[in-house]
Design a protein around this motif. Structure first.
Motif, short mmCIF file in Angstrom:
data_model
loop_
_atom_site.label_atom_id
_atom_site.label_comp_id
_atom_site.label_asym_id
_atom_site.label_seq_id
_atom_site.Cartn_x
_atom_site.Cartn_y
_atom_site.Cartn_z
N ASN A 45 0.89 19.04 -32.99
CA ASN A 45 -0.33 18.71 -32.26
C ASN A 45 -0.01 18.27 -30.84
OD1 ASN A 45 0.35 15.88 -32.34
ND2 ASN A 45 -0.47 15.80 -34.43
N ALA A 46 -1.07 18.15 -30.03
CA ALA A 46 -0.88 17.82 -28.62
C ALA A 46 -0.25 16.44 -28.43
CB ALA A 46 -2.22 17.89 -27.90
N ARG A 47 -0.63 15.51 -29.30
CA ARG A 47 -0.09 14.15 -29.18
C ARG A 47 1.41 14.14 -29.44
NH1 ARG A 47 -2.24 8.86 -32.60
NH2 ARG A 47 -0.81 7.35 -31.68
N THR A 48 1.84 14.87 -30.46
CA THR A 48 3.26 14.94 -30.76
C THR A 48 4.03 15.59 -29.63
OG1 THR A 48 2.83 15.07 -33.13
CG2 THR A 48 4.98 15.83 -32.37
N HIS A 49 3.47 16.68 -29.09
CA HIS A 49 4.12 17.37 -27.97
C HIS A 49 4.24 16.44 -26.76
CE1 HIS A 49 5.33 20.60 -25.30
NE2 HIS A 49 4.35 20.26 -24.47
N LEU A 50 3.17 15.68 -26.49
CA LEU A 50 3.19 14.77 -25.35
C LEU A 50 4.25 13.69 -25.53
CD1 LEU A 50 1.89 13.95 -22.67
CD2 LEU A 50 0.25 12.57 -23.98
N SER A 51 4.37 13.17 -26.75
CA SER A 51 5.37 12.13 -27.01
C SER A 51 6.78 12.68 -26.85
CB SER A 51 5.19 11.54 -28.40
OG SER A 51 5.43 12.51 -29.40
N GLU A 52 6.99 13.92 -27.24
CA GLU A 52 8.31 14.54 -27.08
C GLU A 52 8.64 14.75 -25.61
OE1 GLU A 52 8.21 18.12 -29.32
OE2 GLU A 52 8.35 17.10 -31.27
N VAL A 53 7.66 15.19 -24.84
CA VAL A 53 7.87 15.38 -23.40
C VAL A 53 8.18 14.04 -22.74
CG1 VAL A 53 6.75 16.03 -21.24
CG2 VAL A 53 6.47 17.46 -23.27
N ALA A 54 7.43 12.99 -23.12
CA ALA A 54 7.67 11.66 -22.55
C ALA A 54 9.07 11.16 -22.93
CB ALA A 54 6.61 10.69 -23.05
N TRP A 55 9.48 11.38 -24.17
CA TRP A 55 10.81 10.97 -24.64
C TRP A 55 11.89 11.61 -23.79
CZ3 TRP A 55 15.32 13.01 -26.56
CH2 TRP A 55 16.12 12.19 -27.38
N THR B 54 17.48 20.60 -33.89
CA THR B 54 17.02 20.28 -35.24
C THR B 54 15.55 19.87 -35.29
OG1 THR B 54 17.74 17.96 -35.01
CG2 THR B 54 19.33 19.54 -35.93
N ARG B 55 14.88 19.83 -34.13
CA ARG B 55 13.52 19.30 -34.08
C ARG B 55 12.55 20.05 -35.00
NH1 ARG B 55 9.92 17.02 -35.02
NH2 ARG B 55 8.26 16.07 -33.78
N LEU C 209 9.89 6.41 -35.51
CA LEU C 209 10.69 5.19 -35.39
C LEU C 209 12.12 5.51 -35.02
CD1 LEU C 209 11.23 2.16 -35.74
CD2 LEU C 209 11.54 2.57 -38.19
N VAL C 210 12.73 6.47 -35.70
CA VAL C 210 14.13 6.80 -35.44
C VAL C 210 14.28 7.44 -34.06
CG1 VAL C 210 16.04 8.27 -36.16
CG2 VAL C 210 14.82 6.89 -37.84
N TYR C 211 13.36 8.29 -33.67
CA TYR C 211 13.43 8.87 -32.32
C TYR C 211 13.35 7.76 -31.26
CZ TYR C 211 13.07 13.80 -33.69
OH TYR C 211 13.30 15.05 -34.20
N ALA C 212 12.48 6.78 -31.49
CA ALA C 212 12.35 5.68 -30.53
C ALA C 212 13.64 4.86 -30.47
CB ALA C 212 11.17 4.78 -30.92
N LEU C 213 14.25 4.62 -31.62
CA LEU C 213 15.50 3.87 -31.64
C LEU C 213 16.61 4.63 -30.93
CD1 LEU C 213 15.43 2.52 -35.31
CD2 LEU C 213 15.16 1.17 -33.21
N ILE C 214 16.67 5.94 -31.12
CA ILE C 214 17.68 6.74 -30.43
C ILE C 214 17.48 6.66 -28.92
CG2 ILE C 214 18.49 9.11 -30.03
CD1 ILE C 214 17.89 9.65 -33.01
N LEU C 215 16.23 6.65 -28.48
CA LEU C 215 15.93 6.51 -27.05
C LEU C 215 16.46 5.17 -26.53
CD1 LEU C 215 14.54 7.36 -24.42
CD2 LEU C 215 12.41 6.39 -25.33
N GLN D 132 25.08 -0.06 -31.75
CA GLN D 132 25.91 0.97 -32.38
C GLN D 132 25.86 0.89 -33.90
OE1 GLN D 132 30.39 0.92 -32.34
NE2 GLN D 132 30.07 2.43 -30.73
N GLY D 133 25.53 -0.26 -34.43
CA GLY D 133 25.30 -0.38 -35.86
C GLY D 133 23.83 -0.23 -36.20
N PHE D 134 22.96 -0.80 -35.38
CA PHE D 134 21.52 -0.86 -35.66
C PHE D 134 20.90 0.54 -35.71
CE2 PHE D 134 17.10 -1.82 -35.10
CZ PHE D 134 16.92 -3.13 -35.51
N ILE D 135 21.14 1.34 -34.66
CA ILE D 135 20.47 2.63 -34.57
C ILE D 135 21.07 3.67 -35.50
CG2 ILE D 135 20.02 4.60 -33.06
CD1 ILE D 135 19.84 1.05 -31.74
N PRO D 136 22.41 3.88 -35.50
CA PRO D 136 22.97 4.85 -36.45
C PRO D 136 22.65 4.51 -37.91
CG PRO D 136 24.56 4.39 -34.74
CD PRO D 136 23.43 3.42 -34.54
N ALA D 137 22.49 3.24 -38.22
CA ALA D 137 22.14 2.86 -39.59
C ALA D 137 20.80 3.46 -39.99
CB ALA D 137 22.10 1.34 -39.73
#
Length: 206
Positions: A2-12, A50-51, A59-65, A107-112
């Motif tokens: 959807n457009a919202r998901t696409h927008l969030s990916e572009v912003a990321w 892999t997207r 949540l995980v995408y935000a943590l990776i950012l 390095q522990g928080f996000i990869p976990a």
């Protein structure tokens, strides 16, 4: 999609590229910058590839950012010179700049959380003690591999590796880094597991 998901990916991606450009311009040591920021150059193409096949939770995408930003800030200044670390040193009367400890906690928080998502989606494991233990072990293993990389960099570069290692004279820097990664992995699961589980439940079966 959807457009919202696409927008969030572009912003990321836009945030990643903007911070990456800032990080490179005027970096304290270009060689150290490459070593510190290299994980970002690896992670972004992997996530893009892999997207469609294996999208992660928001949540995980935000943590990776967040992790990428921590790495890029450290690459710009070198870890021992990040202003945030100096502010913390002054506020809490630390003996050194502890920004690298923040980096190793992440390095522990996000990869976990990445490991937790993969294990829950690709194995029969369910939330509980075994999952918690395995995720923590994976994070600790990643931290150990990174310490190996720092060791090999020290052997290859000699004194030139000081900025990359950022030990600041601490003889127990390696042990402290791995402890922070372990604590980060445990803290991430304790704080975010329920939120993560709710997002996982909303994903369509793959």
């Amino acid at each position: 999609m959807n457009a919202r998901t696409h927008l969030s990916e572009v912003a990321w991606l836009a945030i990643i590229l903007a911070v990456l450009a800032w990080s490179w311009v005027g970096a304290y040591d270009p060689g150290v910058w490459v070593m510190e920021v290299l994980p970002v150059f690896i992670a972004v193409p992997v996530l893009a590839f892999t997207r469609s096949r294996f999208p992660l939770t928001p949540l995980v995408y935000a943590l990776i950012l967040v992790h990428a930003i921590i790495l890029m800030v450290g690459g710009h200044y070198t870890y021992a010179r990040v202003p945030l670390g100096f502010w913390l040193q002054e506020w809490f009367d630390f003996s050194r700049n502890h920004y690298d400890r923040i980096g190793h906690l992440a390095q522990g928080f996000i990869p976990a959380m990445v490991a937790r998502e993969i294990l829950l989606r690709q194995t029969p494991l369910q939330p509980g003690g075994w999952l918690f233990t395995l995720v923590t072990s994976v994070a600790l293993a990643i931290s150990a591999v990174y310490e190996f990389i720092e060791w090999w960099a020290a052997l290859a570069l000699g004194a030139g590796a000081d900025e990359f290692l950022a030990t600041q004279g601490d003889p127990f820097d390696t042990q402290a880094d791995m402890l922070m990664a372990t604590l980060g992995a445990m803290l991430a699961q304790a704080l975010l597991a329920r939120w993560h589980d709710r997002q996982l439940a909303r994903l369509r079966p793959r």
